[in-house]
Design an enzyme around this catalytic site. Sequence first.
Site, PDB file in Angstrom:
ATOM      1  N   ASP A 180       0.884  -1.164   0.000  1.00  0.00           N
ATOM      2  CA  ASP A 180       0.000   0.000   0.000  1.00  0.00           C
ATOM      3  C   ASP A 180       0.929   1.223   0.000  1.00  0.00           C
ATOM      4  O   ASP A 180       1.933   1.236   0.713  1.00  0.00           O
ATOM      5  CB  ASP A 180      -0.872  -0.050   1.261  1.00  0.00           C
ATOM      6  N   ARG A 210      -5.538  -0.751   1.043  1.00  0.00           N
ATOM      7  CA  ARG A 210      -6.331  -1.221   2.183  1.00  0.00           C
ATOM      8  C   ARG A 210      -7.708  -0.578   2.262  1.00  0.00           C
ATOM      9  O   ARG A 210      -8.653  -1.171   2.786  1.00  0.00           O
ATOM     10  CB  ARG A 210      -5.571  -0.965   3.489  1.00  0.00           C
TER      11      ARG A 210
END
Length: 297
Positions: A180, A210
Amino acid sequence: MWKKTLLAAALLTGLSGQAVAETTDGQTKELQSQLSSAQAEISKLQTALNEAAQSNADLKTELKAIKADHPDLEKAKQQSRHFEMIREQLEKLNIEAFNINRSPVPGLYEVSSSAGLIYSSPTATHLMFGTLYKSDDTSVINLSDQALAVIRKERMGEFEKDMIVYPAKEEKHVITVFTDTDCGYCRKLHREMQDYNDLGITVRYLAFPRGGEQSKTYRDMVSIWCAQDKQEAMDIAKSGKSVGSNTCENTVLAQYQLGGAFGVNGTPAIVLQDGSLQPGYVPAERLKMLLDSQKVQ
């Protein structure tokens, strides 16, 4: 004898008793010919029926022999019905079943799905989401993770062309990291990329925003995967700077869904060469020790 023949012929042609009495010798011969032809047809039909009966009997014998040689045929048929019911039930729940196998627990099936690993009853009336363990006198074994390791190794190959790769010059190990752009430990791992590469560890990135499909991180990761130089765009994003907006046909969402199916619920999540999942950041030296120990095994 000729009277019996004449009477039979008359019955075949629908003649009455009076008509029989009035038949000529020529008519009698014609009726006899028709009777003979009919008897021949009857004989052919009887022969065909006998042959069909014999063939049917042979087929029954052959089927019985096949069943005797393959006693699991009926079990396979029943299992196929179970698979169909499981897939149909999961489809109603908007879950895609990738693969179904018998689980280590009798009476349960192990389902690799878009929602992760699921354990299902034969008719899918009962579903269990979670981790299955096996215990003995000395240890507890995570059977779910063992099953997922096989699945991860198989399915990651579908995304090799979509990975952003940081190769080691002298490659000894390959890891795949679900990453991420915004998480702190993802950035820490990226800052230490040279340490991993110097130890012979090639790092491959897959996207795992996420916040999901509607998040800014998702849009940023699409921009990275659509950039002309993906590595450069990833470096910029990992440094906290803004990446220019880009759009294209991409697999970021599919990568995110793949992570979910693998049991990823946070980043970074490192998939090792044996398919096992190492959640969180692992320093380069410690990771190399772990990878070396797997290679020895």
